[in-house]
Design an enzyme around this catalytic site. Structure first.
Site, mmCIF file in Angstrom:
data_model
loop_
_atom_site.group_PDB
_atom_site.id
_atom_site.type_symbol
_atom_site.label_atom_id
_atom_site.label_comp_id
_atom_site.label_asym_id
_atom_site.label_seq_id
_atom_site.Cartn_x
_atom_site.Cartn_y
_atom_site.Cartn_z
ATOM 1 N N LYS A 3 40.651 36.293 38.914
ATOM 2 C CA LYS A 3 40.643 35.106 39.786
ATOM 3 C C LYS A 3 41.988 34.375 39.703
ATOM 4 C CE LYS A 3 38.919 31.154 38.082
ATOM 5 N NZ LYS A 3 39.726 29.921 38.075
ATOM 6 N N ASN A 4 42.476 34.160 38.496
ATOM 7 C CA ASN A 4 43.675 33.338 38.336
ATOM 8 C C ASN A 4 44.959 34.065 38.730
ATOM 9 O OD1 ASN A 4 42.144 31.210 37.626
ATOM 10 N ND2 ASN A 4 42.556 31.299 35.430
ATOM 11 N N CYS A 10 39.398 15.665 36.138
ATOM 12 C CA CYS A 10 38.870 17.012 35.958
ATOM 13 C C CYS A 10 37.996 17.019 34.705
ATOM 14 C CB CYS A 10 40.032 17.977 35.794
ATOM 15 S SG CYS A 10 39.565 19.641 35.371
ATOM 16 N N ARG A 25 45.003 16.850 33.443
ATOM 17 C CA ARG A 25 45.602 17.881 34.282
ATOM 18 C C ARG A 25 46.489 17.364 35.409
ATOM 19 N NH1 ARG A 25 41.525 22.528 35.716
ATOM 20 N NH2 ARG A 25 43.416 23.752 35.721
ATOM 21 N N ASP A 36 40.740 29.544 28.037
ATOM 22 C CA ASP A 36 39.634 29.913 28.929
ATOM 23 C C ASP A 36 38.566 30.768 28.234
ATOM 24 O OD1 ASP A 36 40.833 28.492 30.921
ATOM 25 O OD2 ASP A 36 41.621 30.226 32.003
ATOM 26 N N ARG A 85 32.193 29.945 40.578
ATOM 27 C CA ARG A 85 33.595 29.720 40.937
ATOM 28 C C ARG A 85 34.479 30.853 40.434
ATOM 29 N NH1 ARG A 85 36.052 24.079 39.463
ATOM 30 N NH2 ARG A 85 37.767 25.268 40.344
HETATM 31 C C1 EPZ Z 1 45.768 27.515 34.533
HETATM 32 O O1 EPZ Z 1 45.587 26.150 34.879
HETATM 33 C C2 EPZ Z 1 44.463 28.204 34.813
HETATM 34 N N1 EPZ Z 1 44.150 28.085 36.236
HETATM 35 C C3 EPZ Z 1 43.354 27.601 33.945
HETATM 36 O O2 EPZ Z 1 42.174 28.339 34.155
HETATM 37 C C4 EPZ Z 1 43.768 27.719 32.479
HETATM 38 O O3 EPZ Z 1 42.816 27.070 31.676
HETATM 39 C C5 EPZ Z 1 45.137 27.095 32.254
HETATM 40 O O4 EPZ Z 1 46.106 27.660 33.168
HETATM 41 C C6 EPZ Z 1 45.666 27.274 30.847
HETATM 42 O O5 EPZ Z 1 45.744 28.633 30.537
HETATM 43 C C7 EPZ Z 1 44.678 28.932 37.101
HETATM 44 O O6 EPZ Z 1 45.435 29.821 36.770
HETATM 45 C C8 EPZ Z 1 44.278 28.782 38.526
HETATM 46 P P1 EPZ Z 1 48.505 24.465 32.900
HETATM 47 P P2 EPZ Z 1 46.823 25.179 35.014
HETATM 48 O O7 EPZ Z 1 49.352 23.836 33.939
HETATM 49 O O8 EPZ Z 1 47.988 25.956 35.480
HETATM 50 C C9 EPZ Z 1 49.493 20.102 31.159
HETATM 51 C C10 EPZ Z 1 39.821 28.596 34.448
HETATM 52 O O9 EPZ Z 1 38.821 28.291 33.750
HETATM 53 N N2 EPZ Z 1 50.261 19.904 32.401
HETATM 54 O O10 EPZ Z 1 49.012 25.675 32.235
HETATM 55 O O11 EPZ Z 1 46.391 24.014 35.804
HETATM 56 C C11 EPZ Z 1 47.999 20.259 31.458
HETATM 57 O O12 EPZ Z 1 47.365 19.028 31.624
HETATM 58 C C12 EPZ Z 1 40.991 27.640 34.579
HETATM 59 O O13 EPZ Z 1 39.918 29.641 35.091
HETATM 60 C C13 EPZ Z 1 50.930 18.715 32.607
HETATM 61 O O14 EPZ Z 1 50.904 17.796 31.786
HETATM 62 O O15 EPZ Z 1 47.068 24.753 33.533
HETATM 63 C C14 EPZ Z 1 47.541 21.058 30.275
HETATM 64 O O16 EPZ Z 1 47.316 20.192 29.191
HETATM 65 C C15 EPZ Z 1 40.723 26.264 34.141
HETATM 66 N N3 EPZ Z 1 51.642 18.561 33.787
HETATM 67 C C16 EPZ Z 1 48.732 21.963 29.974
HETATM 68 O O17 EPZ Z 1 49.859 21.326 30.595
HETATM 69 C C17 EPZ Z 1 51.707 19.543 34.728
HETATM 70 O O18 EPZ Z 1 52.360 19.349 35.769
HETATM 71 C C18 EPZ Z 1 48.616 23.396 30.488
HETATM 72 O O19 EPZ Z 1 48.132 23.370 31.832
HETATM 73 C C19 EPZ Z 1 51.020 20.749 34.502
HETATM 74 C C20 EPZ Z 1 50.316 20.909 33.318
#
Ligand code: EPZ
Length: 421
Positions: free
Chosen positions: A22-23, A116, A121, A309, A401
């Site tokens: 999915k991701n 969320c 996030r 995840d 989802r």
């Molecule tokens: C991706 O989300 C995945 N989603 C998530 O999968 C996964 O949990 C996550 O990466 C971590 O591996 C998809 O790929 C569609 P991040 P993403 O940006 O990209 C902070 C699932 O269950 N951050 O790597 O949104 C953030 O808050 C899902 O399939 C900022 O502060 O996660 C987090 O603490 C849920 N500012 C950390 O970084 C930003 O602009 C990592 O988040 C971006 C992120």
């Protein structure tokens, strides 16, 4: 709203096939916005988030044909460079259209994602990066407006912390920027590598995907996928969930069509916990478990560390291990919603900030529980597979989802899982 009724206590046996990721599929679909030529993508999982992304792309201007797990996209023109609140609030990954839209159309209007279930996030890293590429960003009325009328230009972007979709968003944007872009402290997740491989097939010049530094030489245009299209990688989180399902029930299961390397951190933890694991071929993991498990601490990390995840599912497993285990969640600040629901089934879990302390082994009993997010629901399904009696899981739309027909896949391996309306 659908529910799952699960009767526990049956060891799983047989073979479970992994679907496409999915991701990985989500950014691959968004990449269709970068070209006016057709794109052909195989192994797109039939899950709700993918349908949401397809709806969004159709509103933006894509024509989409779906045949089984093959999707053909054609976006001759960007009709409306916008991701509305109605879609973004149901799926945060909608922000993946931001980079491609600014790069191709010079303009994007994307709703701010809002709160969320697993943490704040924000998407500030995506926005800062786009600004560095020359876009002007405005935020008002709950929307982000990004403009780059004269196109984007390459820049050095250093992420303050590793972000998966942030890396993907800017990687896509940079393919059409003038000159060189360097992404430092980039995510190394297999989904980033898969996206880079797709973009390279479309004519992008990218070096270093899978390492912390990615270099992109911008090109004037990208073309569609070459003949044969692009096949999405296996879903490592789905594969990991099935491996835990086998381990928690004391089963004997081959998880096929996966990439064992992508679940290495989970395999290592499960081996320490006493599960027997072999890899009979390059795309299969064979797991045999007596059901006797030892407690093993775990800390989530970016890839190649233990995936956040799979944290909720691992917690379900640790409720069945002898001893005390400590799970530390370092990626998201609020990803323990499943702990209270597991406790309703008899698990002994204490939360202390970013740590969960689990005392096992607990004899779980079936109960009515509520799924709070995608992976939390998966952990409840796993706990239910081993609980005594019947568990009713409410709000399984969360699981829909991201898991393709999870009830049929588990049932074929002997589990008693029924979907009821
Ligand atoms: C991706 O989300 C995945 N989603 C998530 O999968 C996964 O949990 C996550 O990466 C971590 O591996 C998809 O790929 C569609 P991040 P993403 O940006 O990209 C902070 C699932 O269950 N951050 O790597 O949104 C953030 O808050 C899902 O399939 C900022 O502060 O996660 C987090 O603490 C849920 N500012 C950390 O970084 C930003 O602009 C990592 O988040 C971006 C992120």
């Amino acid at each position: 709203m659908d529910k799952f009724v699960i009767r526990g206590g049956i060891p799983l046996h047989g073979t479970i096939e992994t679907s496409g990721s999915k991701n990985s599929a989500l950014p691959a679909l968004a990449a269709a916005l970068l070209t006016e030529e057709p794109m052909l993508l195989h192994r797109i999982p039939r899950v709700r988030d993918i349908k949401t992304m397809q709806r969004l792309l159709v509103d933006i201007g894509s024509k989409i044909e779906v045949k089984g797990d093959t999707v053909c996209l054609d976006t001759p023109r960007i009709v409306s460079p916008e991701a509305p609140y109605e879609l973004v609030k149901t799926m945060r990954a909608s922000s993946l259209v931001l980079g491609p839209l600014v790069a191709r159309a010079g303009r994007a209007r994307v709703s701010m994602p809002g709160g969320c279930a697993i943490g704040a996030r924000p998407i500030d890293f995506h926005l800062n990066g786009l600004e560095q590429l020359g876009a002007k960003i405005n935020q008002e009325h709950g929307y982000i407006e990004a403009q780059a009328a004269d196109g984007l230009r390459g820049a050095l972007i250093k992420f303050a912390r590793i972000t998966v979709t942030g890396t993907e968003d800017l990687l896509m944007a940079a393919t059409l920027a003038r000159g060189e872009t360097v992404l430092e402290n980039a995510a190394r997740e297999p989904e980033v590598v898969d996206l880079a491989e797709l973009l390279i097939k479309m004519g992008a010049k990218i070096d270093g995907a899978g390492t912390s530094t990615i270099r992109i030489q911008g090109v004037a245009k990208l073309h569609g996928t070459p003949k044969g299209g692009h096949t999405i990688i296996a879903d490592r989180i789905e594969a990991g969930t099935f491996l835990i399902a086998a381990a928690i029930t004391g089963g004997d299961v081959k998880v096929t069509h996966c990439v064992p390397e992508h679940v290495r951190a989970l395999i290592a933890k499960m081996q320490q916990a006493g599960v027997e694991i072999t890899e009979p071929d390059a795309s299969t993991v064979h797991i045999r478990s007596s059901g006797k498990l030892r407690a093993v601490d775990m800390t989530t990390e970016e890839y190649p560390g233990f995936a956040t995840d799979l944290q909720a599912q691992y917690m379900a497993l640790m409720t069945q291990a002898e001893g005390i285990s400590i799970i530390t969640e370092t990626i998201f600040e609020n990803r323990f919603m499943h702990a209270q629901e597991l406790a309703r089934m008899g698990a002994k879990i204490r939360l202390d900030g970013r740590q969960a302390i689990i005392a096992g082994k607990s004899d779980l009993t079936g109960a009515g529980v509520i799924a709070s997010d995608l992976r939390a629901s998966a952990s409840l399904v796993l706990a239910a597979l081993v609980a005594k009696g019947e568990t009713v899981i409410d709000r399984v739309y969360h699981i829909d989802r991201g898991y393709e027909k999870i009830e049929s896949k588990l049932s074929r391996a002997g589990a008693s899982v029924r979907r009821v309306e």
